[in-house]
Design an enzyme around this catalytic site. Structure first.
Site, short mmCIF file in Angstrom:
data_model
loop_
_atom_site.label_atom_id
_atom_site.label_comp_id
_atom_site.label_asym_id
_atom_site.label_seq_id
_atom_site.Cartn_x
_atom_site.Cartn_y
_atom_site.Cartn_z
N CYS A 56 -4.60 -5.75 -0.81
CA CYS A 56 -4.96 -4.97 -1.99
C CYS A 56 -6.43 -4.56 -1.85
O CYS A 56 -6.98 -4.59 -0.75
CB CYS A 56 -4.68 -5.73 -3.28
SG CYS A 56 -5.74 -7.16 -3.61
N ASN B 275 -8.70 -8.41 -2.87
CA ASN B 275 -8.08 -9.68 -2.48
C ASN B 275 -8.35 -10.78 -3.49
O ASN B 275 -8.54 -11.93 -3.14
CB ASN B 275 -8.53 -10.09 -1.06
CG ASN B 275 -7.69 -11.19 -0.44
OD1 ASN B 275 -8.20 -11.97 0.35
ND2 ASN B 275 -6.41 -11.28 -0.77
N CYS C 155 -6.54 -10.39 -6.84
CA CYS C 155 -5.46 -10.32 -7.84
C CYS C 155 -4.10 -10.12 -7.17
O CYS C 155 -3.33 -11.06 -7.02
CB CYS C 155 -5.71 -9.19 -8.85
SG CYS C 155 -7.04 -9.50 -10.04
N ARG C 156 -3.81 -8.89 -6.78
CA ARG C 156 -2.45 -8.56 -6.32
C ARG C 156 -2.08 -9.20 -5.00
O ARG C 156 -1.00 -9.80 -4.88
CB ARG C 156 -2.28 -7.04 -6.23
CG ARG C 156 -2.41 -6.35 -7.58
CD ARG C 156 -2.44 -4.86 -7.44
NE ARG C 156 -3.69 -4.45 -6.80
CZ ARG C 156 -3.94 -3.22 -6.36
NH1 ARG C 156 -3.01 -2.28 -6.47
NH2 ARG C 156 -5.10 -2.93 -5.81
N SER C 157 -2.92 -9.06 -3.98
CA SER C 157 -2.51 -9.59 -2.67
C SER C 157 -2.46 -11.11 -2.63
O SER C 157 -1.55 -11.66 -1.99
CB SER C 157 -3.35 -9.01 -1.53
OG SER C 157 -4.71 -9.27 -1.68
N ASP D 210 -3.22 -2.44 -10.56
CA ASP D 210 -4.24 -3.48 -10.40
C ASP D 210 -4.57 -4.12 -11.74
O ASP D 210 -5.18 -3.48 -12.60
CB ASP D 210 -5.49 -2.88 -9.78
CG ASP D 210 -6.49 -3.93 -9.33
OD1 ASP D 210 -6.39 -5.10 -9.77
OD2 ASP D 210 -7.37 -3.59 -8.53
#
Length: 140
Positions: free
Chosen positions: A7, A10, A12-14, A109
């Site tokens: 993401c 690095n 939140c999402r990934s 995000d």
């Protein structure tokens, strides 16, 4: 199969995608295209939302995506089209490592949307689909 989830920062999402796939037995790591958060843990609200689902992000630390990741991973999963484009700009000549979206559409995000639970729900659903469609496979 070694998988890399990517993401922007690095945090939140990934890392959520890493935890979701890791808990399904996949050999996975995460990274961000930006360097703002290198060495920092995932964003606390994302950790809190994950904890409610039984996902533990406390051991993860942000790292930045780099060109050598193309040779170190079998598949790179981007959380949105912008990250996929940033990844492709770093592709070394001759690299054939596939880059695709983690989900069937961009994962918004939550750092900006503030919808941490919604991001987790989308990530969990996409992780199930990646395994069901045999795009990623649990380690043996």
């Amino acid at each position: 199969m070694r998988v890399l989830c990517v993401c922007l920062g690095n945090i939140c999402r990934s890392p959520a995608a890493e935890a979701a796939l890791r808990d399904r037995g996949v050999e996975v790591v995460s990274a961000g295209t930006g360097d703002w958060h290198v060495g920092k843990p995932p964003y606390q609200p994302m950790q809190d939302a994950g904890q409610a689902l039984g996902r533990d992000l406390t051991s993860l630390r942000a790292r930045q995506f780099n060109a050598s990741d193309f040779q170190n991973f079998d598949l790179i999963l981007a959380m949105d089209e912008d990250n996929a484009a940033d990844i492709e700009r770093l592709r070394p000549a001759g690299s054939t490592t596939p880059v695709r979206l983690f989900a069937d559409r961009a994962v918004p995000d939550p750092y900006y949307t503030r919808d941490f639970e919604g991001a987790w729900a989308m990530i969990e659903k996409a992780a199930d689909a990646l395994i069901a469609d045999r795009i990623v496979q649990p380690a043996e």
